[in-house]
Design a protein around this motif. Sequence first.
Motif, short mmCIF file in Angstrom:
data_model
loop_
_atom_site.label_atom_id
_atom_site.label_comp_id
_atom_site.label_asym_id
_atom_site.label_seq_id
_atom_site.Cartn_x
_atom_site.Cartn_y
_atom_site.Cartn_z
N GLU A 123 -2.40 0.78 -2.94
CA GLU A 123 -3.53 0.40 -2.07
C GLU A 123 -4.53 -0.46 -2.86
N GLU A 124 -4.65 -0.18 -4.16
CA GLU A 124 -5.54 -1.02 -4.98
C GLU A 124 -4.96 -2.43 -5.10
N ASP A 180 -8.75 -11.60 6.40
CA ASP A 180 -8.29 -11.40 5.02
C ASP A 180 -7.68 -12.70 4.49
N ARG A 221 -3.10 -3.75 -2.85
CA ARG A 221 -3.31 -4.34 -1.51
C ARG A 221 -4.67 -5.04 -1.44
N LYS A 222 -5.69 -4.33 -1.98
CA LYS A 222 -7.04 -4.91 -1.95
C LYS A 222 -7.06 -6.25 -2.68
N SER A 233 -7.96 -9.50 -0.36
CA SER A 233 -9.34 -9.99 -0.35
C SER A 233 -9.39 -11.49 -0.62
N GLY A 252 0.83 -1.21 0.00
CA GLY A 252 0.00 0.00 0.00
C GLY A 252 0.86 1.26 0.00
#
Length: 222
Positions: free
Chosen positions: A60-61, A166, A63-64, A68, A54
């Motif tokens: 950060e995208e 997560d 990271r998602k 997830s 991130g």
Amino acid sequence: MVQTDLGDNRGGLVKGKFITIEGGEGAGKSTNIPTIELFLQTEGIEYILTREPGGTQMAEEIRKLLLSPRKEPVSGLTELLLMFAARSQHLEEVIKPALECGKYVLCDRFIDATYAYQGGGRNLDPGIIRTLERLVLKDIHPDLTILFDIDPVAGLQRARTRGELDRFENEELDFFGRVRAAYLEIAKSDPMRCAVIDGSKSQYIVAEELKNILRIRLPNDA
Ligand code: TMP
């Protein structure tokens, strides 16, 4: 520029110091980062707080994507490359510019997490990680790394009370045993850079130990 006795393993433009915070799930990173921030503020040291994966919009995208939970199995190599893609962006956009203008960078996880999670946890070849490290990090390396260590059984118990799990927190215990062993191996092989804190101790004792480490490694001459 702030002078410290932290090793400076870079030449050229880098003037600030790079502090990384590492540890397994539930080891106490997040609880203790405010103690480090307060220390830096009291010393009058300019710093930024950031995290991996991130730290920039694109990272950060990523990271998602990485965190997830998904039905599709994710290959270890895909995970590794995404970690380094996020890191490359973070280094260029945030970390290097801050260090170059003399700021301290406090980063919640960095390269050691890759050796611990993808190397230890996923059993990926450390040689591949070293190749990517050379390519992406170039001459940027942490000056001080604080490793919060905890038995994964206790750590997961803490982490799993925080809500939805997560993709990493869903791994089985063996995975976190390998992550812990890899972290401890890194700390053992690089004691000048790494300080290990026993995260199973009381919050008061952990915070006192942390302040001690910072006092010793970041002298009061800001
Ligand atoms: P956290 O920052 O909330 O602890 O979550 C980040 C997760 O990403 C954590 O489970 C560790 C994992 N991670 C890796 O697997 N490799 C890495 O290089 C980094 C930076 C994080």
